[in-house]
Design an enzyme around this catalytic site. Structure first.
Site, short mmCIF file in Angstrom:
data_model
loop_
_atom_site.label_atom_id
_atom_site.label_comp_id
_atom_site.label_asym_id
_atom_site.label_seq_id
_atom_site.Cartn_x
_atom_site.Cartn_y
_atom_site.Cartn_z
N ARG A 1 0.85 -1.18 0.00
CA ARG A 1 0.00 0.00 0.00
C ARG A 1 0.89 1.24 0.00
O ARG A 1 1.97 1.24 0.62
CB ARG A 1 -0.92 0.03 1.22
N ASP B 1 4.02 0.08 -7.50
CA ASP B 1 2.71 -0.21 -8.07
C ASP B 1 1.62 0.51 -7.28
O ASP B 1 0.50 0.64 -7.76
CB ASP B 1 2.45 -1.72 -8.05
N GLU C 1 -2.83 8.31 -4.26
CA GLU C 1 -3.17 7.44 -5.37
C GLU C 1 -4.59 7.74 -5.83
O GLU C 1 -5.49 7.76 -4.98
CB GLU C 1 -3.05 5.98 -4.94
N HIS D 1 -1.18 0.55 -10.03
CA HIS D 1 -1.88 -0.40 -9.16
C HIS D 1 -2.49 -1.54 -9.99
O HIS D 1 -3.67 -1.86 -9.87
CB HIS D 1 -2.97 0.31 -8.35
#
Length: 318
Positions: free
Chosen positions: A232, A256, A261, A280
């Protein structure tokens, strides 16, 4: 007869209707319902014992008077109304394990790219520049620290074994062991960071892990280390990461997940050649609903056999 309501939550662009089809194939004696409108979904929830999806809307929960099991179709569950579900005696499971192979492959791909400097090869191809360059080195012989030894972290550790690397695993309960050469607790993480060549974050966002990789942690890493995050974004202090990269105190980062985000268009992380970004997507796999349906089918069979709605695979509550 048990009724299962599949909420209309797509996963990685794969429609939830495919999830419903997978469940019907595995549970032919069970009624599997999938509705595409909110009104029809709320109506179907009224006499349904099992609901499965990524999110659980308030209106669906309110209507589901006979709900016994909510099977989250995601590994993360911090977005769910767990307190309300617990008050109603509803069992909750998650999709832990469905992402292991695909995210592990994403990580291995990045580690090889960083070790062999394949990103530089891509840049030279884009410039049509036939000019040799040196790779950073070899993955073999390096030390890889994997933070989080759940299903994803274990899959990463298992796939690292043939590459001849030394591995350190970090988990809440180190006495459980794992597929890494060494397993330590979070209270010992600094001792691992100082000897780490590649730091892989595969842990959930919790009170323990929020901001875990802060300025001090980044300072503990060797300056030629690389960071990979598939956990995360909030596990990393983004501002500290940007400062560290600007000061050339970290060789590379492959992310990622980010915080914030989605990553804003003008964020400095976009500008670094030594930062690799994917939006992601490491969780994507065409096997997602297949694996998720396998877990839920096993749990429904457990209920049929025992009459109990507890003791289920991936149970997180109560």
């Amino acid at each position: 007869m048990t009724r299962i309501l599949v909420l209309d939550d797509p996963a990685h662009g794969i429609p939830a209707s495919e999830y419903a089809d997978e469940l019907r194939e595995r549970l032919p004696e069970t009624t599997v319902i999938h509705r595409e409108t909110t009104e029809a979904t709320v109506e179907a929830a009224a006499d349904t014992a099992v609901i499965t999806g990524i999110h659980l809307p308030d209106d669906v929960l309110e209507a589901a008077a006979e709900l016994r099991l909510f099977a989250a179709a995601s590994a993360g569950y911090d977005h769910l109304p767990l307190d309300r579900l617990r008050e109603r005696g509803v069992t909750v499971t998650n999709a832990s394990g469905v992402h292991g192979p695909n995210i592990a492959e994403h990580v291995i791909g990045w580690l090889l790219m960083l070790a062999r400097s394949l990103d530089e090869g891509i840049r030279r191809q884009q410039r049509r520049e036939w000019r040799q360059f040196q790779a950073f080195g070899e993955l073999q012989g390096s030390t890889v620290t994997v933070v989080g030894l759940g299903a994803i972290g274990q899959a990463i550790g298992e796939r690292l074994d043939p590459f001849g690397v030394e591995t350190i695993g970090v988990r809440y309960t180190p006495e459980k062991g794992g597929p890494t050469d060494e397993v330590i607790g979070f209270d010992e993480i600094e001792s691992a960071l100082v000897q780490t060549d590649y730091l892989v974050l595969a842990c959930p966002l919790t009170e323990t892990t929020a901001g875990l990789i802060d300025a001090d942690a980044l300072k503990s890493l060797p300056t030629d280390a690389a960071l990979v995050n598939v956990g995360r974004g909030g596990v990393v202090d983004t501002d500290a990461l940007v400062r560290t990269i600007r000061r050339d105190r970290l060789r590379a980062a492959a992310l990622d997940v980010t915080d914030p985000e989605p990553l804003p268009h003008d964020h400095p992380l976009w500008d670094f050649e030594n930062v690799l970004l994917t939006p992601h997507v490491s969780g994507y796999t065409p096997q997602y609903w297949t694996r998720r349906a396998d877990i839920l089918a096993r749990n429904i069979e457990h209920v049929f056999e025992t009459g109990e709605w507890t003791g289920l695979e991936n149970q997180i509550s109560p």
